[in-house]
Design an enzyme around this catalytic site. Structure first.
Site, short mmCIF file in Angstrom:
data_model
loop_
_atom_site.label_atom_id
_atom_site.label_comp_id
_atom_site.label_asym_id
_atom_site.label_seq_id
_atom_site.Cartn_x
_atom_site.Cartn_y
_atom_site.Cartn_z
N HIS A 55 0.84 -1.21 0.00
CA HIS A 55 0.00 0.00 0.00
C HIS A 55 0.88 1.26 0.00
CE1 HIS A 55 -3.59 2.38 1.46
NE2 HIS A 55 -2.62 3.14 1.94
N GLU A 56 1.89 1.27 0.87
CA GLU A 56 2.75 2.46 0.97
C GLU A 56 3.57 2.64 -0.31
OE1 GLU A 56 1.93 4.32 3.35
OE2 GLU A 56 0.78 2.74 4.33
N HIS A 65 1.51 4.20 -2.94
CA HIS A 65 1.39 5.65 -2.72
C HIS A 65 2.52 6.43 -3.37
CE1 HIS A 65 -2.01 6.50 -0.25
NE2 HIS A 65 -1.65 5.73 0.76
N GLU A 68 -5.98 7.09 -1.60
CA GLU A 68 -6.17 5.99 -0.64
C GLU A 68 -6.90 4.79 -1.25
OE1 GLU A 68 -4.46 5.70 1.78
OE2 GLU A 68 -3.92 7.72 2.38
ZN LIG Z 1 -2.66 5.12 2.44
#
Ligand SMILES: [Zn+2]
Length: 778
Positions: free
Chosen positions: A371-372, A375, A394
């Protein structure tokens, strides 16, 4: 707090100033006159201030910052710790203005100076602080001119560490190599906490380059987004005038960042150690952790490198950061924060121990890392224009975190984990109850409103809607649109409309007649989700949509959604690909949709792979036929389909929309032959809501016996979902004291007592079976 030393001027320029005073006065008068003649500027420049407006004026924009931060963390007394800093901000005036407004919270700001491009002072008349709006307003004695650049200098500002604070620059403690406790500082600036660290233009669209310097004790390491450019020894008194220690400190100057938002800056000063690896493109990945943990972080280190490669391939956009650091800190508000070049995690997330970490934790930590890393594109490279559209970073990172993991070699059906864990558990169960519901995209203004958007709706419902769109138009079209959107808006900001326009471009190229904005708006701007009810009428299939939230609360609702309907029947189930359902989609735009159905159809299934963010109800005959097919051969449906049949039937029964005999027929007829995680996860979570009169315990015991035998004999960690199934089965059957579990636990306990080395080493079941049962002595 009120500023001191208002109107400071550089003495050295007094003479020059006097000489040109007459000219300046003339110019000032001319500007003043022109300002009076123009219409009143917005965003607080007007005489009457809009109380609901928390945005900064756009008359000036930041270009670059030179920021030095010096945390004093060298006292044994917590309250004696503080930080000082200096910042110089190069700004460009977009419009003529005699006011500069920045964000600043709880900072002592002794002076503000403003210089023009030739180094001359612009007089500062007044500095005002607005605590409520977190503004520092600098009233100038003369206007800044549109198109000119200026420098705002704020020297020696000072901040206190908030007690138990986890935002801005905050204090926590850890242990150094010789096991002594010490203070460290780390940062969390998203969404609106950069202003707690230094005066700045703290809005996501006010991007700039940052030249960061950190002052640290010599035995400490300082980390920021970029690699260190140079280090020098400086006098401690310069930065810590009132502190006896330390006498000399190091100042690390970091390389210039890419153009970025304030919220992805990061600062860390600690006694951490590191491990590194270099990928095939020569990029360095480093994990920073306390000494006793760092060697246990190889898994997450290589995972980050693999995920970068996976996303580069998926998004077709190169990752340009040459050094990426991950740091694990003892105290962190979220699971992790994607700061560009320095991702900060709760330290346990970076640590993996084969003997003790369960598959559930391993997968959850891997998804967090993925997830990071996602990003780095969704958020860091392309940032939303304003927080209202935070779903653009997000929701995409939630969905893409699964794609990123799939690409690094797992053969598992992680998508079915998304369905049960993210969509059912984290969204639909809560949305039906109207638990803190709001649209995915909504207007926000104040910091509190912005904080409120970091919730299950934006993350998980948003992720589920992004997945629905991806699956409905196909990975190729969706991927091309995302890639083009990222390329077009790199190092800049974008809004939902920009994404829809990239999506429409690709839909046109691939000859799909769909308007992305119309479809997406029905999901992004409305609360709740639909129930699609199917029935056979006059030889065709009639589908009708209704707002399930209003159904569950027995209220009237006129809401409708653009729904991607996918269907398969007993006649065509072998012909479609399990990974793509896009070619089967019929868009339901109104209240009803009619689909042709072959008269010899036995059963039909809607919403394949649970791709759409909706639930399905069938007529009783079709429910029964689906149940019969599951009993005969459940593998004609994917695990996600099986999970959705259990989920829809149980939840609709709990709302009184169908009879409980429907889900009971499904689970008693087939579940004992099920060996996949997703259907079992849905079954166990719904069982909790049922009384034993509906489903007797002895029936549950019978159904779960085979899968218990399977998970206790299968190779440990055969795949992430097998490990998850093992952990789930062990917990649920042991908690219910089923005899086969008790006997297994007794055997394992005895093995452990007799031959310690050969007792169960599978962390997925050892905690629930041997650990728990041995401890309780049952
Ligand atoms: Zn996030």
């Amino acid at each position: 707090m009120p500023a001191k030393g208002i109107g400071a001027r550089r003495k050295t320029l007094l003479l020059v100033t006097a000489l040109v005073a007459a000219v300046l006065i003339a110019v000032s008068l001319a500007i003043l006159l022109s300002l009076l003649l123009r219409s009143a500027p917005d965003n607080g420049n007007a005489g009457v201030e809009d109380k609901s407006n928390y945005r900064l004026p756009t008359d000036v924009k930041p270009v670059s910052y030179a920021l030095t931060l010096a945390p004093f963390i060298y006292s044994n007394i917590r309250d004696d710790c503080y930080f000082t800093g200096s910042v110089s901000i190069a700004v460009e005036a977009v419009n003529d203005t005699d006011m500069l407004r920045l964000h600043s919270v709880r900072l002592e700001v002794p002076t503000v100076r403003v210089r023009n491009s030739t180094g001359g002072d612009v007089s500062v008349e007044k500095i005002e602080e607005n605590v409520e709006k977190q503004w520092l307003t600098i009233k100038l004695g003369e206007p800044l001119r549109a198109g000119e650049t200026y420098t705002v200098l704020i020297d020696r500002f000072k901040g206190k560490f908030v007690k138990n604070g986890k935002t801005g620059l905050y204090l926590s403690s850890s242990y150094s190599e010789n096991s002594t406790e010490y203070y460290l500082v780390s940062s969390q600036l998203e969404p609106t906490h950069a202003r707690e660290v230094f005066p700045c233009f703290d809005e996501p669209a006010m991007k700039a380059e940052f030249n960061v310097s950190l002052v640290r004790g010599r035995e400490f390491t300082a980390l920021s987004n970029m690699p260190i450019k140079s280090s020098s020894l400086v006098s401690g008194n310069t930065w810590f005038p009132n502190s006896a220690e330390p006498k000399a400190v190091m100042k690390d100057d970091f390389k210039t960042t890419p153009t970025m938002s304030t919220y992805t800056l990061a600062f860390l000063v600690a006694k951490f150690q590191s491990i590194s690896l270099t990928d095939s493109k020569g990029r360095v990945f480093t994990n920073w952790l306390p000494p006793e943990l760092v060697q246990k972080s190889n898994f997450t280190l290589s995972l980050a490198a693999k995920a970068i490669g996976a996303f580069e391939e998926l998004l077709n956009v190169t990752y340009k950061m040459n050094i990426t650091k991950q740091a694990g800190v003892p105290l962190f508000h979220f699971a992790a924060m994607e700061n560009w070049g320095l991702i900060i995690y709760q330290q346990n997330i970076l640590v993996y121990d084969e003997n003790t970490t369960t598959t559930k934790s391993k997968l959850s930590n891997a998804l967090t890392v993925s997830h990071e890393i996602a990003h780095q594109w969704f958020g860091n490279l392309v940032t939303m224009k304003w927080w209202s559209e935070i779903w653009l970073i997000e929701a995409f990172s939630i969905f893409y975190s699964y794609l990123g993991l799939d690409l690094w070699g797992s053969e598992s059906d992680l998508d079915s984990h998304f369905v049960v864990d993210q969509k059912y558990k984290h969204v639909m169960n809560l949305e039906r109850k109207r638990y803190k519901v709001h649209p995915i995209q909504m207007n926000v203004s104040t910091p509190t409103e912005i904080d409120g958007l970091f919730d299950y709706i934006v993350y998980y419902k948003g992720g589920s809607v992004v997945r629905m769109m991806h699956n409905s138009i196909g990975a190729r079209v969706f991927g091309a649109a995302v890639s083009s959107y990222i390329r077009k808006h790199s190092y800049s900001n974008a809004g939902s409309e920009d994404f829809y326009s990239s999506l429409n471009e690709q839909l046109r190229i691939h000859k799909q007649s769909l308007d992305a904005k119309t479809v997406m708006s029905s999901w992004v701007k409305q609360v709740g989700y639909p129930l699609v009810t199917c029935s056979m009428e006059n030889g065709s299939l009639l589908l009708r949509q209704q707002d399930i939230v209003s159904l569950s609360h027995k209220e009237k609702s006129n809401l409708t959604w653009s729904i991607p309907i996918t269907a398969m029947t007993n006649l065509n189930h072998t012909g479609w690909s399990r990974s793509e359902v896009a070619h089967l989609v019929h868009w339901m735009r109104g209240e009803t949709l009619r689909l042709p159905l072959d008269s010899s159809t036995d059963w039909y299934l809607i919403n394949l792979r649970s791709s759409g963010h909706y639930q399905v109800n069938y007529d009783r005959q079709n429910w029964d036929r689906l149940a019969a097919q599951l009993t005969t051969d459940h593998t004609v449906f994917t695990p996600a389909d099986r999970a959705s049949l259990i989920y829809d039937s149980f939840t609709l029964a709990s709302l009184g929309i169908i009879d409980y005999s429907v889900p009971l027929k499904i689970v008693t007829g087939y579940l004992e032959n099920e060996t996949e995680f997703a259907p079992w996860a849905v079954f166990w979570s719904n069982l909790k809501k049922m009384t034993s009169s509906v489903l007797p315990v002895k029936t549950v015991k019978r159904i779960a016996k085979k899968v218990f035998n399977y998970v206790t004999t299968v190779t440990p960690k055969a795949s992430p979902l097998v490990g998850m199934l093992a952990e789930l089965t062990a917990r649920e059957t042991c908690d219910r004291d089923f005899t086969y579990c008790i006997n297994f636990a007794k055997d394992e306990c005895n093995k452990c007592k007799v031959r310690n080395s050969t007792c169960l080493k599978n962390p997925d079941i050892s905690e629930d079976i041997t650990g728990y049962k041995c401890k309780t002595g049952k």
